[in-house]
Scaffold this active site. Sequence first.
Site, PDB file in Angstrom:
ATOM      1  N   CYS A 137       0.827  -1.207   0.000  1.00 43.11           N
ATOM      2  CA  CYS A 137       0.000   0.000   0.000  1.00 43.11           C
ATOM      3  C   CYS A 137       0.862   1.258   0.000  1.00 43.11           C
ATOM      4  CB  CYS A 137      -0.923  -0.014   1.219  1.00 43.11           C
ATOM      5  SG  CYS A 137      -1.931   1.479   1.389  1.00 43.11           S
ATOM      6  N   TYR A 162      -7.538   4.459  -8.920  1.00 47.60           N
ATOM      7  CA  TYR A 162      -7.261   3.526  -7.835  1.00 47.60           C
ATOM      8  C   TYR A 162      -8.121   2.273  -7.968  1.00 47.60           C
ATOM      9  CZ  TYR A 162      -6.796   1.783  -3.040  1.00 47.60           C
ATOM     10  OH  TYR A 162      -6.577   1.003  -1.930  1.00 47.60           O
ATOM     11  N   GLU A 171       1.224  -0.206  -6.764  1.00 47.48           N
ATOM     12  CA  GLU A 171       1.032   1.031  -6.006  1.00 47.48           C
ATOM     13  C   GLU A 171       2.439   1.530  -5.686  1.00 47.48           C
ATOM     14  OE1 GLU A 171      -1.647   1.174  -2.750  1.00 47.48           O
ATOM     15  OE2 GLU A 171      -3.180  -0.032  -3.753  1.00 47.48           O
ATOM     16  N   ASP A 174      -2.929  -7.481   2.534  1.00 42.75           N
ATOM     17  CA  ASP A 174      -3.140  -6.869   1.225  1.00 42.75           C
ATOM     18  C   ASP A 174      -2.647  -7.828   0.147  1.00 42.75           C
ATOM     19  OD1 ASP A 174      -4.148  -4.569   2.410  1.00 42.75           O
ATOM     20  OD2 ASP A 174      -2.214  -3.546   2.395  1.00 42.75           O
ATOM     21  N   TYR A 222       0.223  -4.952  -5.121  1.00 43.13           N
ATOM     22  CA  TYR A 222       0.970  -4.881  -3.866  1.00 43.13           C
ATOM     23  C   TYR A 222       2.353  -5.527  -3.968  1.00 43.13           C
ATOM     24  CZ  TYR A 222      -3.615  -3.650  -1.997  1.00 43.13           C
ATOM     25  OH  TYR A 222      -4.825  -3.041  -1.769  1.00 43.13           O
ATOM     26  N   CYS A 276      -2.163   1.566   7.868  1.00 43.99           N
ATOM     27  CA  CYS A 276      -0.764   1.430   7.436  1.00 43.99           C
ATOM     28  C   CYS A 276      -0.242   0.091   7.911  1.00 43.99           C
ATOM     29  CB  CYS A 276       0.094   2.551   8.015  1.00 43.99           C
ATOM     30  SG  CYS A 276       1.860   2.336   7.663  1.00 43.99           S
ATOM     31  N   CYS A 309      19.413  -4.120   6.788  1.00 45.67           N
ATOM     32  CA  CYS A 309      20.120  -4.243   5.521  1.00 45.67           C
ATOM     33  C   CYS A 309      21.532  -3.702   5.711  1.00 45.67           C
ATOM     34  CB  CYS A 309      19.390  -3.462   4.430  1.00 45.67           C
ATOM     35  SG  CYS A 309      20.148  -3.599   2.799  1.00 45.67           S
TER      36      CYS A 309
END
Length: 223
Positions: free
Chosen positions: A45, A76, A88, A123, A128, A194, A203
Amino acid sequence: MFRDSTLPGRPTPLPDIPERHVVLDTSLHGPWPEGTEVMTVAMGCFWGAERIFWQLPGVVSTAAGYQGGTTPNPTYREVCTGRTGHTESVLVAYDPTRTDPERLLKAFWENHDPTTADRQGNDIGTQYRSAIYWTTPEQERAARATAAAFGEVLARAGHGPIVTEMRPAEEAGPFYYAEEAHQQYLHKNPGGYCNHGPNGYTCPVGLVPQDELPAQTSIAPPD
């Protein structure tokens, strides 16, 4: 996705796309200051993804949109059908004298799951999928190096391989700006949905410590 099922879209941009970034007070579309570079990322998202990047030092502007598919100027709702081929996406315009692709991609890798195809949490759908679309050779090198480095971290922890789509933005096609409501959505709606946040792994490329990444809020998606 079969090409004959692809939605036709429209020849002109969606109406009412704002000119300014409501958080950074910079141009949403450019032109930006001389030397500004642009990279597009997709990590589920775009609401939470965009918030991660507008908070990073050196970022000039961000925008929510659609890229990687074939439907021109999609809405959308059209993207959510899975019949546009788009992700997205979040456009990230940055000052290369203040940050670099490695730092930006460190935030990218550490704030979503790059091992799940067409899915982030609850999602599910092609929109996605995880992706990086670069515009410079430096960005490509950073994308490949950080993917390799983070992939080793995930493998040692017992996770599957990274499935992030990585290709030039020119090949992925134009970035189409999303509707006004989606731009800087979580600034306008602080309690909004969210599903982004630190995934627990670091990382080992770049200089941004994990504890300096912006905190995200996990809230159930709207009905």
